[in-house]
Motif scaffolding. Structure first.
Motif, mmCIF file in Angstrom:
data_model
loop_
_atom_site.group_PDB
_atom_site.id
_atom_site.type_symbol
_atom_site.label_atom_id
_atom_site.label_comp_id
_atom_site.label_asym_id
_atom_site.label_seq_id
_atom_site.Cartn_x
_atom_site.Cartn_y
_atom_site.Cartn_z
ATOM 1 N N THR A 129 113.894 -95.532 12.532
ATOM 2 C CA THR A 129 113.414 -96.774 13.142
ATOM 3 C C THR A 129 113.759 -96.951 14.618
ATOM 4 O OG1 THR A 129 113.794 -97.736 10.956
ATOM 5 C CG2 THR A 129 113.246 -99.261 12.687
ATOM 6 N N ALA A 130 114.802 -96.260 15.102
ATOM 7 C CA ALA A 130 115.226 -96.505 16.489
ATOM 8 C C ALA A 130 114.114 -96.173 17.478
ATOM 9 C CB ALA A 130 116.475 -95.678 16.808
ATOM 10 N N VAL A 131 114.106 -96.896 18.593
ATOM 11 C CA VAL A 131 113.098 -96.677 19.637
ATOM 12 C C VAL A 131 113.790 -96.463 20.990
ATOM 13 C CG1 VAL A 131 111.315 -98.006 18.460
ATOM 14 C CG2 VAL A 131 112.856 -99.177 20.047
ATOM 15 N N ASP A 132 113.077 -95.770 21.857
ATOM 16 C CA ASP A 132 113.546 -95.583 23.243
ATOM 17 C C ASP A 132 112.930 -96.701 24.070
ATOM 18 O OD1 ASP A 132 114.208 -94.694 25.785
ATOM 19 O OD2 ASP A 132 112.499 -93.300 25.864
ATOM 20 N N PHE A 133 113.742 -97.679 24.453
ATOM 21 C CA PHE A 133 113.163 -98.840 25.159
ATOM 22 C C PHE A 133 113.461 -98.818 26.652
ATOM 23 C CE2 PHE A 133 112.156 -103.438 25.664
ATOM 24 C CZ PHE A 133 110.962 -103.452 24.962
ATOM 25 N N ASP A 134 114.403 -97.966 27.078
ATOM 26 C CA ASP A 134 114.652 -97.894 28.529
ATOM 27 C C ASP A 134 113.893 -96.738 29.166
ATOM 28 O OD1 ASP A 134 116.101 -95.652 27.797
ATOM 29 O OD2 ASP A 134 118.070 -96.528 28.224
ATOM 30 N N GLY A 135 113.130 -96.008 28.332
ATOM 31 C CA GLY A 135 112.203 -95.023 28.881
ATOM 32 C C GLY A 135 112.804 -93.723 29.367
ATOM 33 N N ASP A 136 114.049 -93.394 28.947
ATOM 34 C CA ASP A 136 114.626 -92.122 29.397
ATOM 35 C C ASP A 136 114.318 -90.971 28.433
ATOM 36 O OD1 ASP A 136 116.295 -92.593 27.248
ATOM 37 O OD2 ASP A 136 118.167 -92.278 28.363
ATOM 38 N N GLY A 137 113.512 -91.262 27.405
ATOM 39 C CA GLY A 137 113.087 -90.206 26.494
ATOM 40 C C GLY A 137 114.001 -90.010 25.299
ATOM 41 N N ILE A 157 124.040 -96.014 21.413
ATOM 42 C CA ILE A 157 125.442 -96.199 21.808
ATOM 43 C C ILE A 157 125.521 -96.665 23.255
ATOM 44 C CG2 ILE A 157 127.646 -95.018 22.170
ATOM 45 C CD1 ILE A 157 126.867 -93.146 19.825
ATOM 46 N N LYS A 158 124.846 -95.941 24.146
ATOM 47 C CA LYS A 158 124.987 -96.249 25.575
ATOM 48 C C LYS A 158 123.942 -97.210 26.104
ATOM 49 C CE LYS A 158 127.499 -92.220 27.175
ATOM 50 N NZ LYS A 158 127.279 -90.809 27.517
ATOM 51 N N SER A 159 122.767 -97.231 25.496
ATOM 52 C CA SER A 159 121.683 -98.039 26.051
ATOM 53 C C SER A 159 121.536 -99.345 25.271
ATOM 54 C CB SER A 159 120.369 -97.254 26.008
ATOM 55 O OG SER A 159 119.285 -98.128 26.234
ATOM 56 N N SER A 160 121.875 -100.465 25.902
ATOM 57 C CA SER A 160 121.688 -101.738 25.190
ATOM 58 C C SER A 160 120.201 -102.011 24.981
ATOM 59 C CB SER A 160 122.380 -102.887 25.918
ATOM 60 O OG SER A 160 121.979 -102.940 27.248
ATOM 61 N N ALA A 161 119.354 -101.571 25.924
ATOM 62 C CA ALA A 161 117.906 -101.783 25.732
ATOM 63 C C ALA A 161 117.426 -101.067 24.468
ATOM 64 C CB ALA A 161 117.141 -101.269 26.944
ATOM 65 N N ASP A 162 117.856 -99.815 24.294
ATOM 66 C CA ASP A 162 117.469 -99.076 23.084
ATOM 67 C C ASP A 162 118.029 -99.759 21.838
ATOM 68 O OD1 ASP A 162 116.381 -97.292 24.858
ATOM 69 O OD2 ASP A 162 117.570 -95.553 24.217
ATOM 70 N N ALA A 163 119.309 -100.159 21.889
ATOM 71 C CA ALA A 163 119.952 -100.752 20.706
ATOM 72 C C ALA A 163 119.288 -102.072 20.315
ATOM 73 C CB ALA A 163 121.439 -100.970 20.962
ATOM 74 N N LEU A 164 118.960 -102.896 21.320
ATOM 75 C CA LEU A 164 118.422 -104.222 21.007
ATOM 76 C C LEU A 164 116.973 -104.131 20.531
ATOM 77 C CD1 LEU A 164 120.123 -106.099 23.962
ATOM 78 C CD2 LEU A 164 120.820 -106.037 21.555
ATOM 79 N N ALA A 165 116.179 -103.298 21.202
ATOM 80 C CA ALA A 165 114.789 -103.139 20.757
ATOM 81 C C ALA A 165 114.739 -102.478 19.383
ATOM 82 C CB ALA A 165 114.000 -102.309 21.767
ATOM 83 N N SER A 166 115.665 -101.533 19.136
ATOM 84 C CA SER A 166 115.689 -100.874 17.824
ATOM 85 C C SER A 166 116.061 -101.880 16.732
ATOM 86 C CB SER A 166 116.693 -99.722 17.834
ATOM 87 O OG SER A 166 116.278 -98.732 18.748
ATOM 88 N N SER A 167 116.968 -102.796 17.046
ATOM 89 C CA SER A 167 117.323 -103.830 16.071
ATOM 90 C C SER A 167 116.105 -104.679 15.740
ATOM 91 C CB SER A 167 118.446 -104.715 16.626
ATOM 92 O OG SER A 167 119.564 -103.932 16.962
#
Ligand code: CA
Length: 406
Positions: free
Chosen positions: A206-214, A219-229
């Motif tokens: 289910t996780a997604v790359d939301f900050d666009g770094d591929g 763990i490190k990207s709050s954008a990825d963690a929050l969009a994945s949630s």
């Protein structure tokens, strides 16, 4: 904050993550589910299964070559404290001024990101920020346990081997996809990863790359963690544009047996029964389904729990955790502090809860396990015996009820 409740129904481990020493040899009793295979032999089986699932030898080598059996993780899993706090006790601790202030700050500072997430997944910022704060205090406490060791140890142990084997294989797939290197995989002691404590299987699926770094880096990207949630909540059935939980006022003459998370009525019907918004203004007379949720019985706080509240129970099956996370989200969205009622006067201690469960079992009711925890089975049994005794059947055990059963 562990999300272990997702694995163990209605249980939440509340301990903070601490390091544990590695020991090489598991006790003989732990090997019974795999015919006495050593950890190394068992791990060869995992390697073979991973290869069958298409995971490359490079990933299998890099992820599993350093893996060790960690008895302290298994001990911790077996000795896990059970969750038996009342809603107000737990939410007083969890919904604190630090979380409210920092939550509001994050919502303001990352407003654009949260509206982009809501546009894509339909989940509003306060809902996501509440989970972010409860799980890891906004990414400050992701945990520092070696995830692969933790998952392999719990999968080798005979308590829930299949469940953790699947999680271990999912962790390998996360490595294979290039989201995280094995050395980066550090998190909660039971294998949850990242700023909102994803199980590896949820991460992989289910996780997604939301900050666009591929990369999906929870763990490190709050954008990825929050969009994945948000993506996970949507997958569990989140309905865009609908509320999740709302504190209400309930008149004393309501049919209390209708206050049950398993029973839904249109909001208009609750209005007809005299339920109002907490400030006394009328509820919209519409068809939105809602359950009347009384986490501490008729003397405590009252909420309407909407279909989105069921999504909270998918995140964590503990009713107290779910209610607290949903309530924190309402606070971040502007709702006032919950009214306390007289609920604390009537809460049973753990020992009293065990006594009550034994009394219910003696009368032929099914409470599940006699464990001192107010789970769904105990609530249902309480409701039935309250009705039998002619008491308001609000499913919440009080000292008065215990006295009657003695
Ligand atoms: Ca990313």
């Amino acid at each position: 904050m562990q999300r272990h409740g997702k694995i163990l129904a209605a249980l939440v481990g509340l301990a903070c993550v601490i390091g544990g020493g590695l020991v090489s040899a598991p006790p003989a009793t732990a090997a019974n589910c795999h015919g006495g295979a050593t950890f190394a032999q068992w791990l060869d089986g995992v390697r073979a299964e991973a290869a069958q699932q298409g995971i490359s030898q490079g990933t299998i080598q890099s992820a599993l070559s350093g893996v060790r059996y960690d008895q302290s993780i298994v001990n911790r899993d077996r000795g896990q404290g059970v969750f038996s706090q009342s809603f107000l006790t737990f939410s007083d601790r969890m919904v604190n001024s630090y979380r409210l202030q920092h939550g509001a700050k994050h919502l303001a500072n990352k407003q654009q990101m949260f509206s982009a997430i809501e546009q894509q997944y339909g989940v509003p910022g306060p809902v996501i920020v509440a989970f972010w704060s409860l799980e890891t205090d906004f990414g400050a406490n992701n945990g520092d346990s070696n995830t692969l060791n933790a998952l392999a140890s719990l999968a080798y142990d005979c308590r829930r081997p299949q469940l953790f084997r699947e999680q271990l294989l999912a962790a390998l797939k996360i490595v294979e996809r290039g989201d995280l290197a094995p050395a980066e995989m550090r998190g909660a002691w039971a294998g949850e990863l990242g700023q909102t404590q994803f199980l590896p299987k949820d991460y992989y699926e289910t996780a997604v790359d939301f900050d666009g770094d591929g990369k999906r880096n929870l763990i490190k990207s709050s954008a990825d963690a929050l969009a994945s949630s948000a993506a996970l909540l949507r997958k569990h059935g989140w309905r865009a544009g609908e509320p999740w939980l709302e504190e209400v006022k309930v008149p004393g003459n309501i049919p209390w047996d209708q206050a049950d998370i398993a029973i839904q009525h249109p909001r208009a019907q609750w209005a007809k029964l005299g339920v109002t918004r907490v400030n006394g203004s009328p509820l919209p007379a519409d068809n939105l389904p809602a359950s009347l949720l009384l986490p501490m019985g008729r003397d405590g706080p009252a909420f309407l729990a909407y279909p989105n509240f069921q999504v909270y129970l998918q995140w964590n099956r503990s009713l107290v955790y779910a209610t607290t996370a949903a309530y924190l989200a309402t606070r971040l969205a502007g709702a006032p502090k919950v009214s306390r009622g007289n609920a604390n006067a009537g809460a049973l201690s753990r020992n009293q809860m065990i006594e009550l469960q034994k009394a219910l079992v003696a009368r032929g009711y099914d409470v599940g396990k006699v464990d001192g925890i107010l789970g769904a089975n105990t609530r249902a049994a309480v409701k039935a015996v309250q009705a039998q005794l002619g008491m308001p059947a609000d499913s919440y055990p009080t000292p008065e009820l215990l006295q009657k059963l003695r």
